[in-house]
Design a protein around this motif. Sequence first.
Motif, mmCIF file in Angstrom:
data_model
loop_
_atom_site.group_PDB
_atom_site.id
_atom_site.type_symbol
_atom_site.label_atom_id
_atom_site.label_comp_id
_atom_site.label_asym_id
_atom_site.label_seq_id
_atom_site.Cartn_x
_atom_site.Cartn_y
_atom_site.Cartn_z
ATOM 1 N N LEU A 44 0.803 -1.222 0.000
ATOM 2 C CA LEU A 44 0.000 0.000 0.000
ATOM 3 C C LEU A 44 0.838 1.275 0.000
ATOM 4 N N GLY A 45 2.044 1.192 0.504
ATOM 5 C CA GLY A 45 2.903 2.375 0.566
ATOM 6 C C GLY A 45 2.452 3.395 1.589
ATOM 7 N N LEU A 46 1.736 2.949 2.602
ATOM 8 C CA LEU A 46 1.288 3.874 3.643
ATOM 9 C C LEU A 46 2.428 4.155 4.617
ATOM 10 N N PRO A 47 2.718 5.419 4.872
ATOM 11 C CA PRO A 47 3.694 5.734 5.919
ATOM 12 C C PRO A 47 3.043 5.527 7.280
ATOM 13 N N PHE A 48 3.796 5.722 8.328
ATOM 14 C CA PHE A 48 3.178 5.728 9.650
ATOM 15 C C PHE A 48 2.162 6.857 9.647
ATOM 16 N N LEU A 49 1.005 6.632 10.247
ATOM 17 C CA LEU A 49 -0.126 7.565 10.174
ATOM 18 C C LEU A 49 0.336 9.022 10.177
ATOM 19 N N ASP A 50 0.051 9.714 9.080
ATOM 20 C CA ASP A 50 0.565 11.079 8.906
ATOM 21 C C ASP A 50 -0.518 12.112 8.597
ATOM 22 N N GLU A 51 -1.756 11.798 8.898
ATOM 23 C CA GLU A 51 -2.837 12.767 8.710
ATOM 24 C C GLU A 51 -2.920 13.673 9.936
ATOM 25 N N ALA A 61 -6.003 14.639 3.941
ATOM 26 C CA ALA A 61 -5.160 15.604 3.246
ATOM 27 C C ALA A 61 -4.223 14.951 2.235
ATOM 28 N N ASN A 62 -3.815 13.724 2.494
ATOM 29 C CA ASN A 62 -2.792 13.078 1.671
ATOM 30 C C ASN A 62 -3.403 12.150 0.621
ATOM 31 N N GLN A 63 -2.786 12.141 -0.561
ATOM 32 C CA GLN A 63 -3.304 11.308 -1.646
ATOM 33 C C GLN A 63 -3.275 9.827 -1.286
ATOM 34 N N HIS A 64 -2.224 9.374 -0.590
ATOM 35 C CA HIS A 64 -2.177 7.954 -0.243
ATOM 36 C C HIS A 64 -3.331 7.582 0.686
ATOM 37 N N THR A 65 -3.769 8.508 1.524
ATOM 38 C CA THR A 65 -4.910 8.253 2.397
ATOM 39 C C THR A 65 -6.198 8.228 1.592
ATOM 40 N N ARG A 66 -6.351 9.157 0.675
ATOM 41 C CA ARG A 66 -7.563 9.178 -0.165
ATOM 42 C C ARG A 66 -7.643 7.916 -1.019
ATOM 43 N N ASP A 67 -6.511 7.466 -1.529
ATOM 44 C CA ASP A 67 -6.495 6.229 -2.325
ATOM 45 C C ASP A 67 -6.895 5.026 -1.465
ATOM 46 N N TRP A 68 -6.352 4.955 -0.256
ATOM 47 C CA TRP A 68 -6.669 3.854 0.649
ATOM 48 C C TRP A 68 -8.140 3.914 1.057
ATOM 49 N N ALA A 91 2.120 -4.327 13.253
ATOM 50 C CA ALA A 91 2.028 -2.860 13.243
ATOM 51 C C ALA A 91 1.523 -2.327 11.910
ATOM 52 N N GLY A 92 1.947 -2.917 10.804
ATOM 53 C CA GLY A 92 1.508 -2.450 9.493
ATOM 54 C C GLY A 92 0.005 -2.581 9.308
ATOM 55 N N LEU A 93 -0.563 -3.671 9.800
ATOM 56 C CA LEU A 93 -2.005 -3.857 9.705
ATOM 57 C C LEU A 93 -2.736 -2.859 10.579
ATOM 58 N N LYS A 94 -2.270 -2.663 11.793
ATOM 59 C CA LYS A 94 -2.902 -1.688 12.692
ATOM 60 C C LYS A 94 -2.844 -0.292 12.079
ATOM 61 N N ASN A 95 -1.727 0.060 11.499
ATOM 62 C CA ASN A 95 -1.572 1.360 10.856
ATOM 63 C C ASN A 95 -2.575 1.517 9.705
ATOM 64 N N ALA A 96 -2.716 0.493 8.874
ATOM 65 C CA ALA A 96 -3.654 0.553 7.752
ATOM 66 C C ALA A 96 -5.089 0.705 8.247
ATOM 67 N N LEU A 97 -5.426 0.016 9.320
ATOM 68 C CA LEU A 97 -6.765 0.144 9.900
ATOM 69 C C LEU A 97 -7.003 1.558 10.422
ATOM 70 N N ASP A 98 -6.000 2.138 11.039
ATOM 71 C CA ASP A 98 -6.137 3.463 11.663
ATOM 72 C C ASP A 98 -6.213 4.617 10.670
ATOM 73 N N PHE A 99 -5.762 4.418 9.452
ATOM 74 C CA PHE A 99 -5.697 5.507 8.482
ATOM 75 C C PHE A 99 -7.051 6.080 8.111
ATOM 76 N N VAL A 100 -8.070 5.231 8.009
ATOM 77 C CA VAL A 100 -9.404 5.699 7.600
ATOM 78 C C VAL A 100 -10.427 5.227 8.613
ATOM 79 N N TYR A 101 -11.607 5.789 8.554
ATOM 80 C CA TYR A 101 -12.598 5.452 9.570
ATOM 81 C C TYR A 101 -13.943 5.026 8.971
ATOM 82 N N ALA A 102 -14.678 5.967 8.427
ATOM 83 C CA ALA A 102 -16.046 5.691 7.967
ATOM 84 C C ALA A 102 -16.088 4.619 6.884
#
Length: 172
Positions: A44-51, A61-68, A91-102
């Motif tokens: 996915l190329g997600l950094p550590f949560l950066d929103e 705000a970030n394109q990688h978040t909007r894509d995810w 940790a990578g899975l937890k990070n991916a889960l935390d990036f988006v909500y709704a």
Amino acid sequence: MLNIAIILGSTRPNRVGAIVAEWVNGLADKRTDAKFELVDVAGLGLPFLDEELPPAVGQYANQHTRDWAAKVASFDGFVFVTPEYNHSVPAGLKNALDFVYAEWADKAAGFVSYGAAGGIRAVEHLRLILAELQVATVRAQLTLNSYTDFENFYDFRPPASTSRRSTRCWTR
């Protein structure tokens, strides 16, 4: 037709999870009532949560978040393939889960876990995380034991009964 993500949660190089996820995907491909897509957290190329704002606000705000967010929103449900690391999720899975909500909300999830204790403690944590994200989880899960379902902890050798158990875990 339902669109289901098989989410591979391990990001480790040379990971067993890729083998397990491909096996799950192969079983899923035999079904005709849903479409399955393998989603690899490592790719996915997600950094550590950066929103800057909390994901519950929904202003990414970030394109990688909007894509995810768009990817997660495109699915009706999930099958998580996860190892157990130190009694919890990677940790990578937890990070991916935390990036988006709704985008997670009002969907369902099943689990395939693996590890020395079958990954059961990782799934215990995943159930709590997913409850907060408003994802309903199925009760049954497929657990794979590092000692009995793998040779030398890497070569996946599930008994035939495991294939039959697996489809029951996410079809109830």
